[in-house]
Design a protein around this motif. Sequence first.
Motif, PDB file in Angstrom:
ATOM      1  N   ALA A 227       1.145   5.114  -1.885  1.00  0.00           N
ATOM      2  CA  ALA A 227       1.575   6.280  -1.112  1.00  0.00           C
ATOM      3  C   ALA A 227       3.083   6.217  -0.932  1.00  0.00           C
ATOM      4  CB  ALA A 227       0.882   6.316   0.252  1.00  0.00           C
ATOM      5  N   VAL A 228       3.717   7.382  -0.977  1.00  0.00           N
ATOM      6  CA  VAL A 228       5.165   7.483  -0.789  1.00  0.00           C
ATOM      7  C   VAL A 228       5.441   8.538   0.271  1.00  0.00           C
ATOM      8  CG1 VAL A 228       7.371   8.045  -1.865  1.00  0.00           C
ATOM      9  CG2 VAL A 228       5.616   6.847  -3.185  1.00  0.00           C
ATOM     10  N   TYR A 229       6.137   8.128   1.337  1.00  0.00           N
ATOM     11  CA  TYR A 229       6.486   9.030   2.427  1.00  0.00           C
ATOM     12  C   TYR A 229       8.005   9.252   2.424  1.00  0.00           C
ATOM     13  CZ  TYR A 229       1.879   7.636   4.160  1.00  0.00           C
ATOM     14  OH  TYR A 229       0.526   7.386   4.279  1.00  0.00           O
ATOM     15  N   GLY A 230       8.419  10.487   2.690  1.00  0.00           N
ATOM     16  CA  GLY A 230       9.843  10.775   2.735  1.00  0.00           C
ATOM     17  C   GLY A 230      10.106  12.117   3.383  1.00  0.00           C
TER      18      GLY A 230
ATOM     19  N   GLY B 232      13.575   1.065   1.893  1.00  0.00           N
ATOM     20  CA  GLY B 232      12.150   1.289   1.713  1.00  0.00           C
ATOM     21  C   GLY B 232      11.414   0.480   2.756  1.00  0.00           C
ATOM     22  N   VAL B 233      10.592   1.147   3.566  1.00  0.00           N
ATOM     23  CA  VAL B 233       9.908   0.511   4.698  1.00  0.00           C
ATOM     24  C   VAL B 233       8.409   0.500   4.448  1.00  0.00           C
ATOM     25  CG1 VAL B 233       9.372   0.796   7.155  1.00  0.00           C
ATOM     26  CG2 VAL B 233      11.706   1.118   6.342  1.00  0.00           C
ATOM     27  N   ASP B 234       7.776  -0.609   4.749  1.00  0.00           N
ATOM     28  CA  ASP B 234       6.326  -0.711   4.619  1.00  0.00           C
ATOM     29  C   ASP B 234       5.663   0.280   5.573  1.00  0.00           C
ATOM     30  OD1 ASP B 234       3.963  -2.450   3.586  1.00  0.00           O
ATOM     31  OD2 ASP B 234       3.668  -2.341   5.749  1.00  0.00           O
ATOM     32  N   ALA B 235       4.797   1.140   5.035  1.00  0.00           N
ATOM     33  CA  ALA B 235       4.216   2.218   5.833  1.00  0.00           C
ATOM     34  C   ALA B 235       3.273   1.709   6.917  1.00  0.00           C
ATOM     35  CB  ALA B 235       3.461   3.190   4.918  1.00  0.00           C
ATOM     36  N   THR B 236       2.718   0.520   6.748  1.00  0.00           N
ATOM     37  CA  THR B 236       1.789  -0.017   7.740  1.00  0.00           C
ATOM     38  C   THR B 236       2.509  -0.770   8.848  1.00  0.00           C
ATOM     39  OG1 THR B 236       0.087  -0.240   6.034  1.00  0.00           O
ATOM     40  CG2 THR B 236      -0.247  -1.464   8.088  1.00  0.00           C
ATOM     41  N   SER B 237       3.380  -1.697   8.475  1.00  0.00           N
ATOM     42  CA  SER B 237       4.030  -2.555   9.463  1.00  0.00           C
ATOM     43  C   SER B 237       5.358  -2.014   9.968  1.00  0.00           C
ATOM     44  CB  SER B 237       4.259  -3.947   8.857  1.00  0.00           C
ATOM     45  OG  SER B 237       5.160  -3.853   7.756  1.00  0.00           O
ATOM     46  N   GLY B 238       5.995  -1.112   9.206  1.00  0.00           N
ATOM     47  CA  GLY B 238       7.303  -0.603   9.599  1.00  0.00           C
ATOM     48  C   GLY B 238       8.437  -1.549   9.295  1.00  0.00           C
ATOM     49  N   LEU B 239       8.209  -2.551   8.427  1.00  0.00           N
ATOM     50  CA  LEU B 239       9.230  -3.537   8.078  1.00  0.00           C
ATOM     51  C   LEU B 239       9.950  -3.134   6.787  1.00  0.00           C
ATOM     52  CD1 LEU B 239       7.184  -6.788   8.755  1.00  0.00           C
ATOM     53  CD2 LEU B 239       8.751  -5.611  10.292  1.00  0.00           C
ATOM     54  N   VAL B 240      11.237  -3.403   6.733  1.00  0.00           N
ATOM     55  CA  VAL B 240      12.026  -3.087   5.543  1.00  0.00           C
ATOM     56  C   VAL B 240      11.700  -4.089   4.443  1.00  0.00           C
ATOM     57  CG1 VAL B 240      14.353  -2.740   4.626  1.00  0.00           C
ATOM     58  CG2 VAL B 240      13.883  -2.258   7.022  1.00  0.00           C
TER      59      VAL B 240
ATOM     60  N   GLY C  56       0.802  -1.216   0.000  1.00  0.00           N
ATOM     61  CA  GLY C  56       0.000   0.000   0.000  1.00  0.00           C
ATOM     62  C   GLY C  56       0.829   1.256   0.000  1.00  0.00           C
ATOM     63  N   GLY C  57       1.820   1.337   0.884  1.00  0.00           N
ATOM     64  CA  GLY C  57       2.628   2.538   0.964  1.00  0.00           C
ATOM     65  C   GLY C  57       4.043   2.232   1.396  1.00  0.00           C
ATOM     66  N   THR C  58       4.978   3.113   1.024  1.00  0.00           N
ATOM     67  CA  THR C  58       6.386   2.932   1.358  1.00  0.00           C
ATOM     68  C   THR C  58       6.953   4.217   1.946  1.00  0.00           C
ATOM     69  OG1 THR C  58       6.901   1.167  -0.225  1.00  0.00           O
ATOM     70  CG2 THR C  58       8.699   2.645   0.364  1.00  0.00           C
ATOM     71  N   ILE C  59       7.750   4.048   2.996  1.00  0.00           N
ATOM     72  CA  ILE C  59       8.515   5.154   3.569  1.00  0.00           C
ATOM     73  C   ILE C  59       9.961   4.981   3.117  1.00  0.00           C
ATOM     74  CG2 ILE C  59       9.121   6.386   5.670  1.00  0.00           C
ATOM     75  CD1 ILE C  59       6.888   4.737   7.073  1.00  0.00           C
ATOM     76  N   ILE C  60      10.538   6.014   2.534  1.00  0.00           N
ATOM     77  CA  ILE C  60      11.909   5.919   2.039  1.00  0.00           C
ATOM     78  C   ILE C  60      12.825   6.811   2.866  1.00  0.00           C
ATOM     79  CG2 ILE C  60      11.325   5.241  -0.323  1.00  0.00           C
ATOM     80  CD1 ILE C  60      11.416   8.131  -1.142  1.00  0.00           C
TER      81      ILE C  60
ATOM     82  N   ALA D 130       8.102   8.522  10.756  1.00  0.00           N
ATOM     83  CA  ALA D 130       8.999   8.222  11.879  1.00  0.00           C
ATOM     84  C   ALA D 130       9.312   6.733  11.997  1.00  0.00           C
ATOM     85  CB  ALA D 130       8.387   8.733  13.184  1.00  0.00           C
ATOM     86  N   LYS D 131       8.458   5.876  11.434  1.00  0.00           N
ATOM     87  CA  LYS D 131       8.695   4.433  11.524  1.00  0.00           C
ATOM     88  C   LYS D 131      10.041   4.035  10.921  1.00  0.00           C
ATOM     89  CE  LYS D 131       3.825   3.049  11.365  1.00  0.00           C
ATOM     90  NZ  LYS D 131       2.784   2.332  10.590  1.00  0.00           N
ATOM     91  N   VAL D 132      10.466   4.755   9.894  1.00  0.00           N
ATOM     92  CA  VAL D 132      11.719   4.396   9.239  1.00  0.00           C
ATOM     93  C   VAL D 132      12.905   4.648  10.160  1.00  0.00           C
ATOM     94  CG1 VAL D 132      12.255   6.633   8.161  1.00  0.00           C
ATOM     95  CG2 VAL D 132      12.906   4.525   7.005  1.00  0.00           C
TER      96      VAL D 132
END
Length: 330
Positions: free
Chosen positions: A218-221, A184-192, A140-144, A269-271
């Motif tokens: 979704a892309v968070y950064g 790249g971290v999963d935005a829901t679980s916080g897993l890489v 669904g979404g990724t935090i970079i 912040a999860k990343v």
Amino acid sequence: MAQLSFASLDYAAKKKRTKRDVFLAEMAGVVPWVALEALIEPHYPKAGPSGGRRPFPLAVMLRIYCLQQWYNLSDPGAEEVLYDICSMRTFAGLELGRDTIPDETTILNFRHLLERHELTKAIFGAIAEFLETRGALLRGGTIIDATLIAASPSTKNKAQKRDPEMRSSKKGNQWYFGMKAHIGVDATSGLVHTAGVTTGSVHDAKVMDNLIREDDRAVYGDKGYANDRKQRQAETAGVLWAVKAKAKPGRPLSISQRRRNRHFGKIRAKVEHVFQVMKCQFGYRKVRYRGIAKNGVQVFALLALTRKIGNTDFSLPLRMPDNPNTSRTL
């Protein structure tokens, strides 16, 4: 069942379980050891028909390698703790007085085996697949994000030069010499789910496309990834562009932009939790080897072991014991 020594029996009968005991017991139960051993086994040496020294069991060497990552141990240091610490010997499946303890050269050779065949990348991917089948790694979404890993700038070596594969990078008003780990971290679980390493001078935004999954919505950064062109492309494709807005010269951020930054910052912040475990809990603040490739192998191993499985955290930040590249290469 193998007979235990008197020392092991005394240790097992102690009244209190230490943090290290708890941590290693949980790791023994949650890591998919069978799957990881199956990845390494085709490359692991076999006992020859003409005799010679038999290799140590693969399960023993893999667990020793994990101990090295969790406790930031060198090859000689790993040999030392196996003699000194009963809980680590038990975790590795060794019994003092019954089994031979692998020496530092044997531990070194196993690490070189993983490096030569890029097996930590395969381990990283295998754990990601395992997590996805367990429903822990979502879509669904990724935090970079990226972090700088320092390297020694010293020239006091045989070549009288710094590591040629490391570069300097400026963060704020401070210069840093080393390499970067991009995740790249999963935005829901916080897993890489994706990782890579580059030299320190590579800008974070240049590798962001390699960290985003094709089906991400979704892309968070942070502000380092702000890009008007990519934002327009994301919005056209119906992807939420949750990268923090960056103030431009003479144009401070509006109230709504600052509010938006705070909102997305809480998710982003999860990343930072991943880097906190890798640097603070596992002690990986500085590269151990020369060259990007060898250090990249360790980064993949550390990130694989920073994962969560089910409700068990691979990092165990509140219970961490005292210290004694589906990966895409960027």
